[in-house]
Design a protein around this motif. Structure first.
Motif, mmCIF file in Angstrom:
data_model
loop_
_atom_site.group_PDB
_atom_site.id
_atom_site.type_symbol
_atom_site.label_atom_id
_atom_site.label_comp_id
_atom_site.label_asym_id
_atom_site.label_seq_id
_atom_site.Cartn_x
_atom_site.Cartn_y
_atom_site.Cartn_z
ATOM 1 N N VAL A 1 -54.445 73.936 13.915
ATOM 2 C CA VAL A 1 -54.732 73.737 15.596
ATOM 3 C C VAL A 1 -53.952 72.756 15.621
ATOM 4 O O VAL A 1 -53.582 71.551 15.420
ATOM 5 N N ARG A 2 -54.267 72.538 17.459
ATOM 6 C CA ARG A 2 -53.454 71.239 18.154
ATOM 7 C C ARG A 2 -54.787 70.560 19.033
ATOM 8 O O ARG A 2 -55.570 71.182 19.116
ATOM 9 N N VAL A 3 -55.156 69.199 18.563
ATOM 10 C CA VAL A 3 -55.898 68.655 18.829
ATOM 11 C C VAL A 3 -55.282 68.022 20.003
ATOM 12 O O VAL A 3 -54.359 67.240 20.870
ATOM 13 N N LEU A 4 -55.986 68.477 21.108
ATOM 14 C CA LEU A 4 -56.460 68.418 22.393
ATOM 15 C C LEU A 4 -57.261 66.460 22.965
ATOM 16 O O LEU A 4 -56.262 66.325 24.299
ATOM 17 N N GLN A 5 -57.920 66.508 22.771
ATOM 18 C CA GLN A 5 -58.768 65.678 22.649
ATOM 19 C C GLN A 5 -59.696 64.544 21.720
ATOM 20 O O GLN A 5 -59.975 65.774 21.164
ATOM 21 N N THR A 6 -59.726 63.365 21.212
ATOM 22 C CA THR A 6 -60.281 62.954 20.659
ATOM 23 C C THR A 6 -61.295 62.487 20.341
ATOM 24 O O THR A 6 -61.359 61.221 21.754
ATOM 25 N N SER A 7 -62.135 62.106 20.366
ATOM 26 C CA SER A 7 -63.818 60.898 19.951
ATOM 27 C C SER A 7 -63.767 60.759 18.922
ATOM 28 O O SER A 7 -63.997 61.049 18.046
ATOM 29 N N ASP A 8 -64.677 59.084 19.568
ATOM 30 C CA ASP A 8 -65.082 58.860 18.204
ATOM 31 C C ASP A 8 -66.905 59.291 17.995
ATOM 32 O O ASP A 8 -67.403 58.642 17.022
ATOM 33 N N ARG A 9 -67.374 60.164 18.520
ATOM 34 C CA ARG A 9 -68.198 61.079 18.155
ATOM 35 C C ARG A 9 -67.943 62.011 16.655
ATOM 36 O O ARG A 9 -69.155 63.039 16.098
ATOM 37 N N GLY A 10 -67.056 62.394 16.143
ATOM 38 C CA GLY A 10 -66.960 63.213 15.525
ATOM 39 C C GLY A 10 -66.192 64.445 15.711
ATOM 40 O O GLY A 10 -66.205 65.448 14.149
ATOM 41 N N TRP A 11 -66.618 64.893 17.075
ATOM 42 C CA TRP A 11 -65.539 66.268 16.904
ATOM 43 C C TRP A 11 -64.740 66.189 18.312
ATOM 44 O O TRP A 11 -64.369 65.263 19.438
ATOM 45 N N TRP A 12 -63.863 66.446 17.990
ATOM 46 C CA TRP A 12 -62.315 66.568 18.952
ATOM 47 C C TRP A 12 -62.217 68.072 19.417
ATOM 48 O O TRP A 12 -62.494 69.488 18.725
ATOM 49 N N LEU A 13 -61.391 67.972 20.275
ATOM 50 C CA LEU A 13 -61.595 69.218 21.115
ATOM 51 C C LEU A 13 -59.866 69.704 21.249
ATOM 52 O O LEU A 13 -58.996 68.950 20.567
ATOM 53 N N CYS A 14 -59.882 71.321 20.128
ATOM 54 C CA CYS A 14 -58.929 71.900 19.755
ATOM 55 C C CYS A 14 -58.292 72.540 20.362
ATOM 56 O O CYS A 14 -59.166 73.282 21.301
ATOM 57 N N ARG A 15 -57.287 73.740 20.148
ATOM 58 C CA ARG A 15 -56.884 74.510 20.299
ATOM 59 C C ARG A 15 -55.721 75.558 19.400
ATOM 60 O O ARG A 15 -55.681 74.957 18.595
ATOM 61 N N TYR A 16 -56.759 76.565 18.938
ATOM 62 C CA TYR A 16 -56.667 77.201 18.114
ATOM 63 C C TYR A 16 -56.581 78.724 18.365
ATOM 64 O O TYR A 16 -57.564 79.351 18.874
ATOM 65 N N SER A 17 -55.260 79.398 17.659
ATOM 66 C CA SER A 17 -55.356 81.125 18.498
ATOM 67 C C SER A 17 -55.866 81.478 19.573
ATOM 68 O O SER A 17 -55.991 82.439 20.236
ATOM 69 N N GLY A 18 -55.216 80.752 20.619
ATOM 70 C CA GLY A 18 -55.787 80.930 21.968
ATOM 71 C C GLY A 18 -56.832 80.673 22.817
ATOM 72 O O GLY A 18 -57.205 80.992 23.817
ATOM 73 N N LYS A 19 -57.541 79.908 22.122
ATOM 74 C CA LYS A 19 -59.410 79.526 22.107
ATOM 75 C C LYS A 19 -59.208 78.186 22.525
ATOM 76 O O LYS A 19 -58.355 77.230 21.069
ATOM 77 N N THR A 20 -59.955 77.244 23.323
ATOM 78 C CA THR A 20 -60.110 75.906 23.285
ATOM 79 C C THR A 20 -61.546 75.565 22.693
ATOM 80 O O THR A 20 -62.782 76.326 23.119
#
Length: 345
Positions: free
Chosen positions: A258-277
């Protein structure tokens, strides 16, 4: 019994040497759209061959030779040009042919649990770092060059400082170890159309280095930005499978890249995988080991918006006469100060 998730294609991409141990790296594309890198030894492939024979005696031709559809796995000669490394590369090509032949057989074989479990990511494949002193060797393609040998040229340029994206180990022009660490700056002396560039480090070592592992340093970029640059936009892999429970979450299998688009200290990262975000638990994500080195070589065709242009393939080393006949004055001067082999390793 068939598995709901099965490999669609398997390609041999690299030979990985760690001291006396050789493993073979493969890029696996799965039926669910995911891609993974796995490493397997020659012995593991021999065991796979034995398992398939035991599981599919008819397809192995044990009952009637004419029914055989399982491919054979012959070994390379013990004495081969290039020594141990040469034999490893020869085995890599054999395994590439063998794996593709397996997937071309009947579905009861190509989609079997035995084959699916063999290429499924194992804990070793998910390690964030390769073992110390690992040597990753990318084989040169065997296809003929698109241009005649006498048209090859080395394009010269003034020394430009670029940064190494990931650690990479090779040999310098004197045959000595050349290790470039992540974020290390290298001076580019020559850009060769093969995708291997002549670089120099701060210790004045010169070596042919894969261009996909180099990037320009943006103006105004300082060391404080290193954490962000080293995390956002880079590839991570899922250490465990995850099934999203909300619309804004992603579902990924184990080993998914997966490609990480945005990190967060809340434990959830915004990612892109298989054409979906979507969101993924950060605790499941870890940096890739082998995948981080190979993802920039054009081995995988990624569909993400952040994917980079496929770098040129690395052809067989051009002959010295072809290089010198096309050199300009600046290139001749650069080659004159670099003793040793002229072509990429």
């Amino acid at each position: 019994m068939a598995s709901p998730r099965h490999p669609l294609s398997v390609r041999a991409v690299a030979l990985v040497q760690v001291q006396r141990l050789q493993t073979f790296a493969f890029s696996v594309r799965w039926s669910d759209g995911s891609n993974t890198f796995v490493r397997r030894s020659w012995g593991e492939f021999r065991q796979l061959q034995k398992t398939l024979k035991d599981t599919f005696p008819v397809e192995a031709g044990l009952l009637r030779r004419s029914d055989r559809i399982l491919p054979r796995l012959p070994d390379t000669p013990l004495l081969i040009r290039g020594g141990r490394t040469g034999r490893g590369l020869a085995r890599l090509r054999l395994l590439d042919t063998y794996a593709q032949a397996l997937l071309a057989t009947a579905e009861r074989v190509s989609r079997s649990l035995a084959l699916t479990n063999f290429f499924a990511p194992q804990p070793l494949d998910l390690e964030p770092m390769l073992p110390p002193e690992s040597l990753v060797i990318l084989p040169a393609p065997e296809e003929p060059l698109s241009q005649p040998a006498n048209s090859l040229a080395i394009h010269s340029l003034e020394a430009q400082r670029l940064r190494c994206l990931q650690p990479f180990c090779t040999q310098d022009t004197q045959g000595r170890p050349f290790l470039a660490g992540a974020q290390e700056s290298l001076d580019v002396l020559l850009r060769h159309p093969s995708g291997w560039w002549l670089v120099e480090n701060e210790d004045l070592q010169t070596a042919w280095f894969p261009a996909p592992y180099l990037e320009e340093v943006a103006l105004g970029q300082d060391k404080e930005a290193g954490l962000t640059l080293g995390t956002i936009g880079t590839q991570f892999c899922a250490s465990r499978a995850y099934e999203g429970s909300r619309d804004d979450e992603l579902s990924v299998p184990v080993g998914a890249r997966v490609r990480v688009l945005q990190t967060s200290d809340r434990g959830w990262w915004l990612c892109r995988y298989s054409g979906k975000t979507g969101l993924l638990p950060a605790v499941l994500l870890q940096p890739e080991g082998l995948g981080s080195l190979l993802s920039g070589t054009g081995i995988l065709g990624e569909d993400t918006a952040e994917a980079t242009t496929t770098p040129p393939a690395v052809p067989t080393r051009p002959p010295l006469s072809a290089i010198q006949s096309r050199c300009c004055t600046i290139t001749r001067r650069a080659l004159g100060r670099v003793p040793g082999p002229l072509g990429p390793p």
